[in-house]
Design a protein around this motif. Structure first.
Motif, mmCIF file in Angstrom:
data_model
loop_
_atom_site.group_PDB
_atom_site.id
_atom_site.type_symbol
_atom_site.label_atom_id
_atom_site.label_comp_id
_atom_site.label_asym_id
_atom_site.label_seq_id
_atom_site.Cartn_x
_atom_site.Cartn_y
_atom_site.Cartn_z
ATOM 1 N N MET A 159 13.663 -6.993 0.814
ATOM 2 C CA MET A 159 14.615 -7.544 -0.158
ATOM 3 C C MET A 159 14.112 -8.849 -0.770
ATOM 4 O O MET A 159 14.545 -9.237 -1.845
ATOM 5 C CB MET A 159 15.982 -7.757 0.485
ATOM 6 C CG MET A 159 16.701 -6.456 0.797
ATOM 7 S SD MET A 159 18.441 -6.684 1.127
ATOM 8 C CE MET A 159 19.070 -6.907 -0.533
ATOM 9 N N ALA A 160 13.180 -9.534 -0.091
ATOM 10 C CA ALA A 160 12.644 -10.799 -0.602
ATOM 11 C C ALA A 160 11.556 -10.580 -1.647
ATOM 12 O O ALA A 160 11.093 -11.547 -2.265
ATOM 13 C CB ALA A 160 12.093 -11.638 0.548
ATOM 14 N N ASN A 161 11.157 -9.347 -1.874
ATOM 15 C CA ASN A 161 10.148 -9.026 -2.901
ATOM 16 C C ASN A 161 8.894 -9.892 -2.783
ATOM 17 O O ASN A 161 8.383 -10.409 -3.769
ATOM 18 C CB ASN A 161 10.736 -9.143 -4.304
ATOM 19 C CG ASN A 161 11.747 -8.055 -4.577
ATOM 20 O OD1 ASN A 161 11.605 -6.928 -4.110
ATOM 21 N ND2 ASN A 161 12.777 -8.392 -5.303
ATOM 22 N N ASN A 162 8.420 -10.078 -1.553
ATOM 23 C CA ASN A 162 7.204 -10.849 -1.272
ATOM 24 C C ASN A 162 7.315 -12.340 -1.597
ATOM 25 O O ASN A 162 6.301 -13.025 -1.688
ATOM 26 C CB ASN A 162 5.981 -10.244 -1.971
ATOM 27 C CG ASN A 162 5.688 -8.860 -1.449
ATOM 28 O OD1 ASN A 162 5.718 -8.628 -0.241
ATOM 29 N ND2 ASN A 162 5.419 -7.929 -2.346
ATOM 30 N N VAL A 163 8.505 -12.838 -1.821
ATOM 31 C CA VAL A 163 8.713 -14.276 -2.012
ATOM 32 C C VAL A 163 8.856 -14.899 -0.621
ATOM 33 O O VAL A 163 9.628 -14.395 0.202
ATOM 34 C CB VAL A 163 9.976 -14.555 -2.866
ATOM 35 C CG1 VAL A 163 10.256 -16.048 -2.953
ATOM 36 C CG2 VAL A 163 9.834 -13.940 -4.248
ATOM 37 N N PRO A 164 8.125 -15.981 -0.325
ATOM 38 C CA PRO A 164 8.249 -16.616 0.991
ATOM 39 C C PRO A 164 9.669 -17.130 1.231
ATOM 40 O O PRO A 164 10.289 -17.704 0.340
ATOM 41 C CB PRO A 164 7.273 -17.791 0.918
ATOM 42 C CG PRO A 164 6.375 -17.507 -0.235
ATOM 43 C CD PRO A 164 7.132 -16.638 -1.177
ATOM 44 N N VAL A 165 10.161 -16.899 2.442
ATOM 45 C CA VAL A 165 11.517 -17.321 2.805
ATOM 46 C C VAL A 165 11.438 -18.289 3.977
ATOM 47 O O VAL A 165 10.786 -18.015 4.990
ATOM 48 C CB VAL A 165 12.401 -16.115 3.171
ATOM 49 C CG1 VAL A 165 13.790 -16.572 3.614
ATOM 50 C CG2 VAL A 165 12.505 -15.152 1.996
ATOM 51 N N LEU A 166 12.100 -19.423 3.819
ATOM 52 C CA LEU A 166 12.222 -20.422 4.873
ATOM 53 C C LEU A 166 13.674 -20.433 5.322
ATOM 54 O O LEU A 166 14.577 -20.652 4.514
ATOM 55 C CB LEU A 166 11.814 -21.806 4.365
ATOM 56 C CG LEU A 166 12.014 -22.970 5.321
ATOM 57 C CD1 LEU A 166 11.178 -22.798 6.587
ATOM 58 C CD2 LEU A 166 11.658 -24.280 4.629
ATOM 59 N N TRP A 167 13.874 -20.163 6.598
ATOM 60 C CA TRP A 167 15.207 -20.177 7.192
ATOM 61 C C TRP A 167 15.352 -21.500 7.931
ATOM 62 O O TRP A 167 14.685 -21.720 8.936
ATOM 63 C CB TRP A 167 15.378 -19.020 8.166
ATOM 64 C CG TRP A 167 15.129 -17.664 7.590
ATOM 65 C CD1 TRP A 167 13.929 -17.021 7.495
ATOM 66 C CD2 TRP A 167 16.093 -16.773 7.032
ATOM 67 N NE1 TRP A 167 14.095 -15.793 6.910
ATOM 68 C CE2 TRP A 167 15.406 -15.606 6.618
ATOM 69 C CE3 TRP A 167 17.471 -16.855 6.838
ATOM 70 C CZ2 TRP A 167 16.061 -14.531 6.034
ATOM 71 C CZ3 TRP A 167 18.114 -15.769 6.255
ATOM 72 C CH2 TRP A 167 17.420 -14.625 5.857
ATOM 73 N N LEU A 168 16.215 -22.397 7.441
ATOM 74 C CA LEU A 168 16.499 -23.648 8.127
ATOM 75 C C LEU A 168 17.726 -23.412 8.994
ATOM 76 O O LEU A 168 18.836 -23.251 8.488
ATOM 77 C CB LEU A 168 16.751 -24.781 7.133
ATOM 78 C CG LEU A 168 15.570 -25.173 6.245
ATOM 79 C CD1 LEU A 168 15.964 -26.279 5.292
ATOM 80 C CD2 LEU A 168 14.377 -25.586 7.080
ATOM 81 N N MET A 169 17.500 -23.351 10.304
ATOM 82 C CA MET A 169 18.551 -22.990 11.252
ATOM 83 C C MET A 169 19.244 -24.231 11.800
ATOM 84 O O MET A 169 18.577 -25.167 12.249
ATOM 85 C CB MET A 169 17.950 -22.201 12.421
ATOM 86 C CG MET A 169 17.273 -20.921 12.018
ATOM 87 S SD MET A 169 18.492 -19.717 11.487
ATOM 88 C CE MET A 169 17.452 -18.278 11.313
ATOM 89 N N THR A 170 20.563 -24.212 11.762
ATOM 90 C CA THR A 170 21.333 -25.318 12.322
ATOM 91 C C THR A 170 21.630 -25.098 13.805
ATOM 92 O O THR A 170 22.154 -25.986 14.459
ATOM 93 C CB THR A 170 22.659 -25.511 11.559
ATOM 94 O OG1 THR A 170 23.428 -24.302 11.659
ATOM 95 C CG2 THR A 170 22.394 -25.852 10.098
ATOM 96 N N LYS A 171 21.320 -23.924 14.301
ATOM 97 C CA LYS A 171 21.417 -23.610 15.727
ATOM 98 C C LYS A 171 20.039 -23.141 16.170
ATOM 99 O O LYS A 171 19.167 -22.861 15.354
ATOM 100 C CB LYS A 171 22.461 -22.524 15.990
ATOM 101 C CG LYS A 171 23.881 -22.952 15.719
ATOM 102 C CD LYS A 171 24.852 -21.856 16.098
ATOM 103 C CE LYS A 171 26.290 -22.288 15.855
ATOM 104 N NZ LYS A 171 27.227 -21.196 16.150
ATOM 105 N N ASN A 172 19.858 -23.014 17.441
ATOM 106 C CA ASN A 172 18.554 -22.631 17.978
ATOM 107 C C ASN A 172 18.345 -21.120 17.853
ATOM 108 O O ASN A 172 18.215 -20.411 18.847
ATOM 109 C CB ASN A 172 18.433 -23.084 19.441
ATOM 110 C CG ASN A 172 16.999 -23.112 19.900
ATOM 111 O OD1 ASN A 172 16.083 -23.165 19.092
ATOM 112 N ND2 ASN A 172 16.810 -23.069 21.203
ATOM 113 N N ASN A 173 18.323 -20.635 16.625
ATOM 114 C CA ASN A 173 18.105 -19.225 16.331
ATOM 115 C C ASN A 173 16.780 -19.055 15.600
ATOM 116 O O ASN A 173 16.221 -20.018 15.082
ATOM 117 C CB ASN A 173 19.241 -18.671 15.465
ATOM 118 C CG ASN A 173 20.530 -18.549 16.238
ATOM 119 O OD1 ASN A 173 20.531 -18.222 17.418
ATOM 120 N ND2 ASN A 173 21.646 -18.824 15.584
ATOM 121 N N LYS A 174 16.303 -17.826 15.521
ATOM 122 C CA LYS A 174 15.061 -17.523 14.818
ATOM 123 C C LYS A 174 15.261 -16.253 14.005
ATOM 124 O O LYS A 174 15.764 -15.264 14.518
ATOM 125 C CB LYS A 174 13.921 -17.340 15.820
ATOM 126 C CG LYS A 174 12.575 -17.104 15.158
ATOM 127 C CD LYS A 174 11.477 -17.138 16.183
ATOM 128 C CE LYS A 174 10.095 -16.923 15.684
ATOM 129 N NZ LYS A 174 9.827 -16.683 14.313
#
Length: 112
Positions: free
Chosen positions: A87-102
């Protein structure tokens, strides 16, 4: 915390950063362009209830037209079902997590 992260990035890149700031739950709300700290501070949260990450990517795919984003940054607690990475169509995605998740794909960073 989200506002502080965005403003810090704007400050770090000396005004050469711009994008779209939006809020989401099961749909995207209040999307608006930003290129200054003033633009970010004027934006108020909208929505609430439920988390559908696919909503972000549907919005981007529907509204980006011929312009491909250079990256997508999602500030989240990491709760919810993650979409397929296609779904990201090869665009880099950065997930900034507010909890200790990955996130299962993209780059995850925990912010406190």
């Amino acid at each position: 915390m989200a506002y502080a992260e965005i403003c810090q990035a704007l400050d770090q890149f000396n005004g050469s950063l711009n994008g779209i700031l939006a809020f989401f739950d099961v749909t995207v709300h209040g999307a608006r362009m930003f290129n200054s700290i003033e633009d970010v501070v004027k934006t108020r949260p909208r929505g609430g209830g439920g988390t559908d990450y696919e909503a972000v990517f549907r919005f981007i795919n529907r509204t980006s037209g011929n312009t491909t984003p250079t990256s997508i940054v999602i500030i989240t607690d990491g709760e919810g079902m993650f979409p397929d990475p296609s779904m990201a169509n090869n665009v880099p995605v950065l997930w900034l997590m507010t909890k200790n998740n990955k996130a299962p794909w993209g780059k995850s960073i925990v912010v406190k």
